[in-house]
Scaffold this motif. Structure first.
Motif, PDB file in Angstrom:
ATOM      1  N   MET A 103      25.149  19.348  -0.041  1.00 24.97           N
ATOM      2  CA  MET A 103      24.922  19.421  -1.492  1.00 24.97           C
ATOM      3  C   MET A 103      23.802  18.479  -1.908  1.00 24.97           C
ATOM      4  SD  MET A 103      28.338  20.004  -3.647  1.00 24.97           S
ATOM      5  CE  MET A 103      29.805  19.609  -2.794  1.00 24.97           C
ATOM      6  N   ALA A 104      23.768  17.293  -1.299  1.00 26.43           N
ATOM      7  CA  ALA A 104      22.733  16.321  -1.645  1.00 26.43           C
ATOM      8  C   ALA A 104      21.340  16.826  -1.265  1.00 26.43           C
ATOM      9  CB  ALA A 104      23.008  14.994  -0.947  1.00 26.43           C
ATOM     10  N   GLU A 105      21.262  17.658  -0.243  1.00 29.24           N
ATOM     11  CA  GLU A 105      19.965  18.180   0.206  1.00 29.24           C
ATOM     12  C   GLU A 105      19.563  19.472  -0.488  1.00 29.24           C
ATOM     13  OE1 GLU A 105      18.617  18.095   4.286  1.00 29.24           O
ATOM     14  OE2 GLU A 105      20.515  17.149   4.851  1.00 29.24           O
ATOM     15  N   THR A 106      20.464  20.045  -1.256  1.00 28.23           N
ATOM     16  CA  THR A 106      20.221  21.352  -1.860  1.00 28.23           C
ATOM     17  C   THR A 106      20.005  21.211  -3.354  1.00 28.23           C
ATOM     18  OG1 THR A 106      21.654  22.328  -0.187  1.00 28.23           O
ATOM     19  CG2 THR A 106      21.142  23.690  -2.089  1.00 28.23           C
ATOM     20  N   ALA A 107      18.805  21.468  -3.800  1.00 22.32           N
ATOM     21  CA  ALA A 107      18.486  21.340  -5.220  1.00 22.32           C
ATOM     22  C   ALA A 107      19.058  22.496  -6.038  1.00 22.32           C
ATOM     23  CB  ALA A 107      16.975  21.268  -5.406  1.00 22.32           C
ATOM     24  N   ASP A 108      19.134  23.659  -5.441  1.00 18.99           N
ATOM     25  CA  ASP A 108      19.565  24.862  -6.154  1.00 18.99           C
ATOM     26  C   ASP A 108      21.087  24.981  -6.122  1.00 18.99           C
ATOM     27  OD1 ASP A 108      20.010  27.357  -7.241  1.00 18.99           O
ATOM     28  OD2 ASP A 108      18.920  28.462  -5.676  1.00 18.99           O
ATOM     29  N   THR A 109      21.716  24.703  -7.255  1.00 15.18           N
ATOM     30  CA  THR A 109      23.178  24.752  -7.317  1.00 15.18           C
ATOM     31  C   THR A 109      23.724  26.179  -7.224  1.00 15.18           C
ATOM     32  OG1 THR A 109      23.150  24.787  -9.741  1.00 15.18           O
ATOM     33  CG2 THR A 109      23.339  22.625  -8.663  1.00 15.18           C
ATOM     34  N   HIS A 110      22.853  27.175  -7.267  1.00 17.69           N
ATOM     35  CA  HIS A 110      23.279  28.566  -7.140  1.00 17.69           C
ATOM     36  C   HIS A 110      23.089  29.090  -5.722  1.00 17.69           C
ATOM     37  CE1 HIS A 110      23.877  28.743 -11.415  1.00 17.69           C
ATOM     38  NE2 HIS A 110      22.655  28.285 -11.606  1.00 17.69           N
ATOM     39  N   ALA A 117      29.518  24.687   0.068  1.00 20.24           N
ATOM     40  CA  ALA A 117      29.978  23.296   0.017  1.00 20.24           C
ATOM     41  C   ALA A 117      31.006  23.120  -1.104  1.00 20.24           C
ATOM     42  CB  ALA A 117      28.793  22.358  -0.170  1.00 20.24           C
ATOM     43  N   ARG A 118      30.748  23.701  -2.248  1.00 22.99           N
ATOM     44  CA  ARG A 118      31.717  23.635  -3.363  1.00 22.99           C
ATOM     45  C   ARG A 118      33.035  24.299  -2.992  1.00 22.99           C
ATOM     46  NH1 ARG A 118      30.160  25.695  -8.847  1.00 22.99           N
ATOM     47  NH2 ARG A 118      32.068  24.596  -9.349  1.00 22.99           N
ATOM     48  N   ALA A 119      32.950  25.449  -2.338  1.00 20.96           N
ATOM     49  CA  ALA A 119      34.164  26.162  -1.926  1.00 20.96           C
ATOM     50  C   ALA A 119      34.970  25.316  -0.936  1.00 20.96           C
ATOM     51  CB  ALA A 119      33.800  27.512  -1.314  1.00 20.96           C
ATOM     52  N   HIS A 120      34.274  24.638  -0.039  1.00 17.88           N
ATOM     53  CA  HIS A 120      34.969  23.766   0.915  1.00 17.88           C
ATOM     54  C   HIS A 120      35.714  22.661   0.165  1.00 17.88           C
ATOM     55  CE1 HIS A 120      35.742  21.311   4.443  1.00 17.88           C
ATOM     56  NE2 HIS A 120      35.246  20.286   3.774  1.00 17.88           N
ATOM     57  N   LYS A 121      35.063  22.060  -0.798  1.00 15.32           N
ATOM     58  CA  LYS A 121      35.708  20.993  -1.567  1.00 15.32           C
ATOM     59  C   LYS A 121      36.932  21.525  -2.319  1.00 15.32           C
ATOM     60  CE  LYS A 121      33.342  17.521  -0.349  1.00 15.32           C
ATOM     61  NZ  LYS A 121      34.046  16.449   0.387  1.00 15.32           N
TER      62      LYS A 121
END
Length: 179
Positions: A103-110, A117-121
């Motif tokens: 997530m920290a390396e990915t600028a595009d939240t879409h 990563a969000r789904a994993h969390k």
């Protein structure tokens, strides 16, 4: 059916992305380290983004299975997630959470990577909620969110402290939340 080349690519990418970062590792390096040819790479993956997504899916399955086993090994209660994290942080190859890092390396939240990563969390929060609920504590959803915040903070802190102590401090805070 997965091929040996695909498996080698996934294993190599998972190791390199975790140790060095997704952006720092190029396709050329993946090909050299894995011993897989360019044509074979593109036969299995449309490009690096597709490989990153496959790595995160695989890592998520393995990590959750590891967490479940480690929690059981520490008694199975909700606080055991912190004991498991403390153990994990003690390993020499510890580089934090692959999903926080992604997530920290990915600028595009879409992007697919960010969404994976969000789904994993969310899966981790659901697992922790189940532990809290099984232990009979009230407010399992709210407590799970607080536990995951503590887990993530302990993981990031362990990256610079290089010990499991942050997870044990987070465990102490979580214990007070359950009281």
């Amino acid at each position: 059916m997965p091929t040996q080349a695909r498996d080698r690519l996934l294993k190599t990418a998972e190791e390199l992305f975790y140790a060095e970062g997704i952006q720092a590792v190029g396709v050329e390096r993946l090909l050299v380290v894995s011993g897989v040819g360019r044509a074979s790479f593109y036969r299995h993956f449309a490009g690096k983004d597709a490989l990153v997504a496959a790595v995160l899916k695989r890592r998520g399955q393995h990590w959750l299975a590891w967490l479940e086993t480690a929690v059981e090994g520490h008694g199975g209660g909700p606080l055991a997630v912190f004991d498991a994290l403390a153990d994990s942080a003690q390993r020499g190859a510890f580089h934090g959470c692959a999903f926080i890092n992604a997530m920290a390396e990915t600028a595009d939240t879409h992007s697919e990577v960010y969404q994976l990563a969000r789904a994993h969390k969310r899966r981790i929060a659901g697992y922790v909620e189940g532990l809290i609920k099984a232990a009979g504590h009230p407010r399992p959803e709210a407590l799970a969110a607080e536990f995951v915040l503590l887990m993530d903070g302990a993981t990031v802190t362990a990256m610079h402290e290089r010990t499991g102590a942050p997870a044990l401090r987070a465990r102490s805070i979580a214990e007070r939340l359950l009281a």
